[in-house]
Design a protein around this motif. Structure first.
Motif, PDB file in Angstrom:
ATOM      1  N   PRO A  36     122.726 128.997 -11.020  1.00 21.95           N
ATOM      2  CA  PRO A  36     123.910 130.046 -11.392  1.00 21.95           C
ATOM      3  C   PRO A  36     124.750 130.389 -10.400  1.00 21.95           C
ATOM      4  CG  PRO A  36     121.891 130.737 -12.298  1.00 21.95           C
ATOM      5  CD  PRO A  36     121.457 129.755 -11.423  1.00 21.95           C
ATOM      6  N   LYS A  37     124.176 130.305  -9.190  1.00 18.41           N
ATOM      7  CA  LYS A  37     124.970 130.680  -7.886  1.00 18.41           C
ATOM      8  C   LYS A  37     125.974 129.494  -7.494  1.00 18.41           C
ATOM      9  CE  LYS A  37     120.814 133.277  -7.097  1.00 18.41           C
ATOM     10  NZ  LYS A  37     119.519 133.330  -6.431  1.00 18.41           N
ATOM     11  N   GLY A  38     125.742 128.483  -7.690  1.00 17.12           N
ATOM     12  CA  GLY A  38     126.561 127.401  -7.112  1.00 17.12           C
ATOM     13  C   GLY A  38     127.425 126.541  -8.009  1.00 17.12           C
ATOM     14  N   ARG A  87     126.338 119.880  -8.733  1.00 17.55           N
ATOM     15  CA  ARG A  87     126.291 118.919  -9.892  1.00 17.55           C
ATOM     16  C   ARG A  87     124.869 118.153  -9.894  1.00 17.55           C
ATOM     17  NH1 ARG A  87     132.255 117.345 -11.386  1.00 17.55           N
ATOM     18  NH2 ARG A  87     132.904 119.405 -11.961  1.00 17.55           N
ATOM     19  N   SER A  88     124.273 118.310  -8.846  1.00 18.57           N
ATOM     20  CA  SER A  88     123.218 117.239  -8.872  1.00 18.57           C
ATOM     21  C   SER A  88     121.909 117.895  -9.580  1.00 18.57           C
ATOM     22  CB  SER A  88     122.660 117.182  -7.299  1.00 18.57           C
ATOM     23  OG  SER A  88     122.235 118.343  -6.831  1.00 18.57           O
ATOM     24  N   PRO A  89     120.961 116.988  -9.983  1.00 20.49           N
ATOM     25  CA  PRO A  89     119.861 117.246 -11.082  1.00 20.49           C
ATOM     26  C   PRO A  89     118.856 118.379 -10.224  1.00 20.49           C
ATOM     27  CG  PRO A  89     119.808 114.998 -10.401  1.00 20.49           C
ATOM     28  CD  PRO A  89     121.194 115.532 -10.029  1.00 20.49           C
ATOM     29  N   VAL A  90     118.319 119.169 -10.868  1.00 20.28           N
ATOM     30  CA  VAL A  90     117.472 120.175 -10.364  1.00 20.28           C
ATOM     31  C   VAL A  90     116.049 119.351 -10.243  1.00 20.28           C
ATOM     32  CG1 VAL A  90     118.581 122.075 -10.931  1.00 20.28           C
ATOM     33  CG2 VAL A  90     117.015 121.445 -12.605  1.00 20.28           C
ATOM     34  N   MET A  91     116.056 118.440  -9.832  1.00 22.89           N
ATOM     35  CA  MET A  91     114.644 117.780  -9.821  1.00 22.89           C
ATOM     36  C   MET A  91     114.694 116.722  -8.714  1.00 22.89           C
ATOM     37  SD  MET A  91     115.109 115.912 -13.508  1.00 22.89           S
ATOM     38  CE  MET A  91     115.266 117.450 -14.296  1.00 22.89           C
ATOM     39  N   GLN A  92     113.382 116.502  -8.213  1.00 28.89           N
ATOM     40  CA  GLN A  92     113.196 115.299  -7.137  1.00 28.89           C
ATOM     41  C   GLN A  92     112.721 114.135  -7.639  1.00 28.89           C
ATOM     42  OE1 GLN A  92     109.859 117.242  -4.746  1.00 28.89           O
ATOM     43  NE2 GLN A  92     111.434 118.026  -3.322  1.00 28.89           N
ATOM     44  N   LEU A  93     113.376 113.181  -7.062  1.00 31.57           N
ATOM     45  CA  LEU A  93     112.760 111.709  -7.671  1.00 31.57           C
ATOM     46  C   LEU A  93     111.742 111.001  -6.575  1.00 31.57           C
ATOM     47  CD1 LEU A  93     113.600 108.928  -8.977  1.00 31.57           C
ATOM     48  CD2 LEU A  93     115.357 108.645  -7.311  1.00 31.57           C
ATOM     49  N   LYS A 140     124.464 111.700 -15.516  1.00 29.54           N
ATOM     50  CA  LYS A 140     125.570 110.653 -16.214  1.00 29.54           C
ATOM     51  C   LYS A 140     126.933 111.648 -16.493  1.00 29.54           C
ATOM     52  CE  LYS A 140     126.559 107.462 -19.610  1.00 29.54           C
ATOM     53  NZ  LYS A 140     126.472 106.954 -21.087  1.00 29.54           N
ATOM     54  N   GLU A 141     126.659 112.806 -16.974  1.00 30.74           N
ATOM     55  CA  GLU A 141     127.823 113.481 -17.225  1.00 30.74           C
ATOM     56  C   GLU A 141     127.971 114.513 -16.146  1.00 30.74           C
ATOM     57  OE1 GLU A 141     125.407 112.572 -19.235  1.00 30.74           O
ATOM     58  OE2 GLU A 141     126.117 112.334 -21.489  1.00 30.74           O
ATOM     59  N   PRO A 142     129.210 114.527 -15.547  1.00 30.54           N
ATOM     60  CA  PRO A 142     129.162 115.416 -14.341  1.00 30.54           C
ATOM     61  C   PRO A 142     129.048 117.069 -14.613  1.00 30.54           C
ATOM     62  CG  PRO A 142     131.082 114.119 -14.631  1.00 30.54           C
ATOM     63  CD  PRO A 142     130.244 113.631 -15.668  1.00 30.54           C
ATOM     64  N   ALA A 143     129.553 117.417 -15.632  1.00 28.16           N
ATOM     65  CA  ALA A 143     129.480 118.977 -16.100  1.00 28.16           C
ATOM     66  C   ALA A 143     128.239 119.358 -16.762  1.00 28.16           C
ATOM     67  CB  ALA A 143     130.488 119.162 -16.953  1.00 28.16           C
ATOM     68  N   ALA A 144     127.064 118.190 -16.527  1.00 28.29           N
ATOM     69  CA  ALA A 144     125.746 118.780 -17.347  1.00 28.29           C
ATOM     70  C   ALA A 144     125.419 119.978 -16.937  1.00 28.29           C
ATOM     71  CB  ALA A 144     124.693 117.705 -16.857  1.00 28.29           C
ATOM     72  N   ASN A 145     125.251 120.481 -15.684  1.00 28.06           N
ATOM     73  CA  ASN A 145     124.801 121.886 -15.170  1.00 28.06           C
ATOM     74  C   ASN A 145     125.316 122.775 -15.779  1.00 28.06           C
ATOM     75  OD1 ASN A 145     122.343 120.791 -13.619  1.00 28.06           O
ATOM     76  ND2 ASN A 145     123.533 120.668 -11.697  1.00 28.06           N
ATOM     77  N   ASP A 185     124.840 127.236 -19.652  1.00 28.72           N
ATOM     78  CA  ASP A 185     125.180 127.793 -21.044  1.00 28.72           C
ATOM     79  C   ASP A 185     124.091 127.922 -21.922  1.00 28.72           C
ATOM     80  OD1 ASP A 185     127.415 127.385 -23.455  1.00 28.72           O
ATOM     81  OD2 ASP A 185     127.516 129.031 -22.092  1.00 28.72           O
ATOM     82  N   TYR A 186     123.299 126.873 -21.940  1.00 29.15           N
ATOM     83  CA  TYR A 186     122.284 126.813 -22.845  1.00 29.15           C
ATOM     84  C   TYR A 186     121.102 127.782 -22.466  1.00 29.15           C
ATOM     85  CZ  TYR A 186     123.603 122.718 -25.930  1.00 29.15           C
ATOM     86  OH  TYR A 186     124.211 122.158 -26.826  1.00 29.15           O
ATOM     87  N   ILE A 187     120.865 127.972 -21.191  1.00 31.58           N
ATOM     88  CA  ILE A 187     119.837 128.714 -20.537  1.00 31.58           C
ATOM     89  C   ILE A 187     120.204 130.358 -20.922  1.00 31.58           C
ATOM     90  CG2 ILE A 187     118.966 129.862 -18.438  1.00 31.58           C
ATOM     91  CD1 ILE A 187     119.034 126.975 -17.313  1.00 31.58           C
ATOM     92  N   SER A 188     121.703 130.547 -20.984  1.00 31.07           N
ATOM     93  CA  SER A 188     121.943 131.806 -20.973  1.00 31.07           C
ATOM     94  C   SER A 188     121.813 132.378 -22.692  1.00 31.07           C
ATOM     95  CB  SER A 188     123.362 132.232 -20.724  1.00 31.07           C
ATOM     96  OG  SER A 188     124.214 131.461 -21.397  1.00 31.07           O
ATOM     97  N   THR A 189     121.735 131.303 -23.456  1.00 28.61           N
ATOM     98  CA  THR A 189     121.533 131.541 -24.878  1.00 28.61           C
ATOM     99  C   THR A 189     120.098 131.345 -25.291  1.00 28.61           C
ATOM    100  OG1 THR A 189     122.278 129.408 -25.529  1.00 28.61           O
ATOM    101  CG2 THR A 189     123.777 131.310 -25.477  1.00 28.61           C
ATOM    102  N   GLU A 190     119.210 131.373 -24.243  1.00 24.26           N
ATOM    103  CA  GLU A 190     117.871 131.006 -24.522  1.00 24.26           C
ATOM    104  C   GLU A 190     117.581 129.716 -25.410  1.00 24.26           C
ATOM    105  OE1 GLU A 190     115.458 134.700 -25.539  1.00 24.26           O
ATOM    106  OE2 GLU A 190     116.180 135.548 -23.685  1.00 24.26           O
ATOM    107  N   LYS A 191     118.364 128.870 -25.466  1.00 24.75           N
ATOM    108  CA  LYS A 191     118.155 127.564 -26.027  1.00 24.75           C
ATOM    109  C   LYS A 191     116.718 126.879 -26.158  1.00 24.75           C
ATOM    110  CE  LYS A 191     120.099 124.365 -28.828  1.00 24.75           C
ATOM    111  NZ  LYS A 191     120.645 124.513 -30.096  1.00 24.75           N
ATOM    112  N   TRP A 192     115.855 127.351 -24.963  1.00 25.06           N
ATOM    113  CA  TRP A 192     114.608 126.691 -24.900  1.00 25.06           C
ATOM    114  C   TRP A 192     113.660 127.091 -26.028  1.00 25.06           C
ATOM    115  CZ3 TRP A 192     115.869 130.434 -20.867  1.00 25.06           C
ATOM    116  CH2 TRP A 192     115.517 131.918 -21.297  1.00 25.06           C
ATOM    117  N   GLN A 193     114.202 128.091 -26.684  1.00 25.56           N
ATOM    118  CA  GLN A 193     113.068 128.315 -27.961  1.00 25.56           C
ATOM    119  C   GLN A 193     113.090 127.351 -28.916  1.00 25.56           C
ATOM    120  OE1 GLN A 193     112.000 131.586 -27.937  1.00 25.56           O
ATOM    121  NE2 GLN A 193     113.552 133.037 -27.008  1.00 25.56           N
TER     122      GLN A 193
END
Lengths: 203, 302
Positions: A128-130, A133-139, A162-167, A172-180
């Protein structure tokens, strides 16, 4: 050997596994990555993902059943298992566990460019602070001496979304607790009416 | 461990409270009773009661229980200021209390002040060497810092004294599984089955570990425990049904190679397969064809 292969993960595949990890914050979780090698430029395209488990990741029976059913479903579409995603239980644990390596090895037998993606908790926290655009995972990929090696350094582009705006969409989904709404294989085995394909998740 | 009815009851209450339908105290009490981890909701709904003087006083003596519950939830959500405030209230009401002392120790843990937390717990243990909660906090701290071998050592020491603590056996088993130490995990489940032979969850977990260990004898035993799980759950456990099919297939592979006469009851696997197909037809019909193909691949007649 997948040493220098490039990997591109689709937005939905990416968000699904991160949201799954957020749904089970106090456990290790894992997922299987599906896709194909692009015929034009040899990039491994991760087109979809299936969240697997949030408990007892090290047990075989559920893993075997899930892989059989998943392969059965995706083979009909010409898509195969190309990698594995793992999120450790602890925030600052960046070690690739034995379980992760074993599953990775198994996938590698059928797909030599197999990748293991490990959730990067610090990067996820900083999202949220930056405007990263890179994925939050290590390869991790297998090198010639059969070890799983961390790919690239800071700013490496071996793994991209693939989609640059993914993060931004993810935040957005995190803020609406989509993980449920994310269903994994554990949920399915506890109640088979729950669909591990998550067809309505991002509709 | 939560049963399906309890789980449904909990999520119904949860939805109700989340949508402003009241019942916060019932929800919080149920969470306490079932010992589930719903820290973000406990924090939210607990605070709404505590911050309202009328609601708070209507709790009577339960008010302090709620302060404790919210303090722990706050620590889990890293809302350390809230936790500190709750603990302060409890300190004022119960000075010299060991139970509050434990919360202070937990707050140090939550801050990551491991050495200080360890000191706090050690001194509490001096006066009360048989305090189970504190012993387990020390195991949790070791685990949180990534010292898994220390956590295992202490948990084993704990179980030598408190061998009836089923949750501790389960925790130890899970740690072993995460480290792929399956023989040790099997031992834990054996202890659990010995003391609580009617709990299907233990039979199932034991079977899963045996299957993972592999080898003909373990697979045959795994099949027995999947069968006992099915028995104890009236045939309703999907994982056990799949387990039977996986075992039969694996045993068949090994027996084939050895030319052994594995006169296993073929009825068991075909019954399991039929039961699975019936379940999928009923509740997940879009996945039925996948299931049938999978069962065929496992060469399980149905």
């Amino acid at each position: 050997m997948g040493g220098e292969s490039r990997y591109e993960i689709a937005q939905n595949a990416y968000m699904k596994i991160v949201l799954h990890a957020l749904k089970h914050k106090s456990s290790a979780v894992n997922a299987v990555l599906l896709g194909r090698v692009s015929p034009t430029n040899d990039v491994v395209e991760i087109t979809d993902s299936v969240p697997l488990f949030h408990s007892h990741l090290g047990l075989l029976p559920q893993l075997e059943i899930s892989l059989i059913l998943i392969e059965e479903h995706y083979a009909a579409k010409g898509v195969n298992i190309v990698g594995y995603f793992h999120a450790n239980e602890r925030f600052d644990d960046y070690e690739l566990s034995g379980v992760a390596k074993n599953v990775g090895d198994h996938i590698y037998r059928y797909f030599p460019q197999a990748a293991i993606l490990l959730l990067d908790n610090k990067k996820l926290e900083a999202l949220p602070k930056g405007k990263d655009r890179s994925p939050v995972m290590q390869l991790y990929t297998r090198d010639s001496s059969k070890n799983w090696k961390l790919a690239g350094g800071e700013g490496s582009s071996q793994l991209t979304i693939k989609e640059p705006a993914a993060n931004a969409v993810l935040l957005d989904y995190i803020s609406t607790e989509k993980w449920q709404d994310v269903v994994d294989f554990d949920d399915h085995l506890d109640d088979i009416s729950k669909d591990w394909l998550n067809p309505e998740l991002f509709k | 461990m939560v049963s399906k009815t309890e789980e449904t009851q909990l999520s119904n209450l949860e939805t109700q409270v989340d949508n402003g339908g009241g019942g916060a105290w019932e929800y919080l009490s149920l969470v306490r009773k079932l010992k589930v981890r719903r820290s973000d909701r406990v924090l939210k709904h607990g605070l709404s009661i505590l911050n309202d003087p009328k609601k708070r006083s209507s709790l009577g003596p339960d008010e302090w229980t709620l302060y404790e519950q919210v303090a722990v939830a706050a620590m889990d959500c890293q809302s350390l200021d809230v936790a500190k405030d709750c603990i302060k209230v409890l300190q004022k009401k119960f000075p010299e209390s060991k139970r509050v002392g434990r919360l202070e120790g937990m707050l140090l843990e939550a801050k990551g002040a491991w050495a200080e937390a360890e000191k706090a717990y050690s001194s509490l243990l001096e006066d009360n060497p048989l305090d189970q909660v504190i012993h387990k906090r020390r195991v949790a701290m070791a685990k949180a810092q990534g010292n898994v071998s220390v956590a295992i050592e202490w948990l084993n020491k704990y179980l030598e004294i408190f061998m009836a603590d089923h949750d501790a056996w389960r925790e130890l088993a899970e740690i072993y599984v995460s480290l792929q130490m399956y023989k040790q995990a099997a031992f834990c489940y054996e202890e659990l089955i010995l003391s609580q032979s009617m709990v299907p969850l233990f039979h199932l977990a034991y079977a899963d570990v045996l299957y993972t260990l592999g080898g003909l004898e373990n697979l045959q035993n795994a099949k027995k425990y999947y069968a006992s799980t099915i028995d104890l759950t009236g045939g309703k456990n999907t994982r056990a049904l799949f387990g039977i099919c996986l075992c039969s297939s694996a045993i068949g592979q090994i027996a084939k190679g050895r030319n052994k006469d594995d006169k296993e009851s073929p009825e068991l696997q075909s019954l399991a397969a039929t039961a699975l197909e019936r379940e999928y037809k009923h509740k997940a019909s879009d996945k039925l064809s996948l299931l049938t193909a999978a069962l065929k691949g496992l060469k399980v007649p149905s």
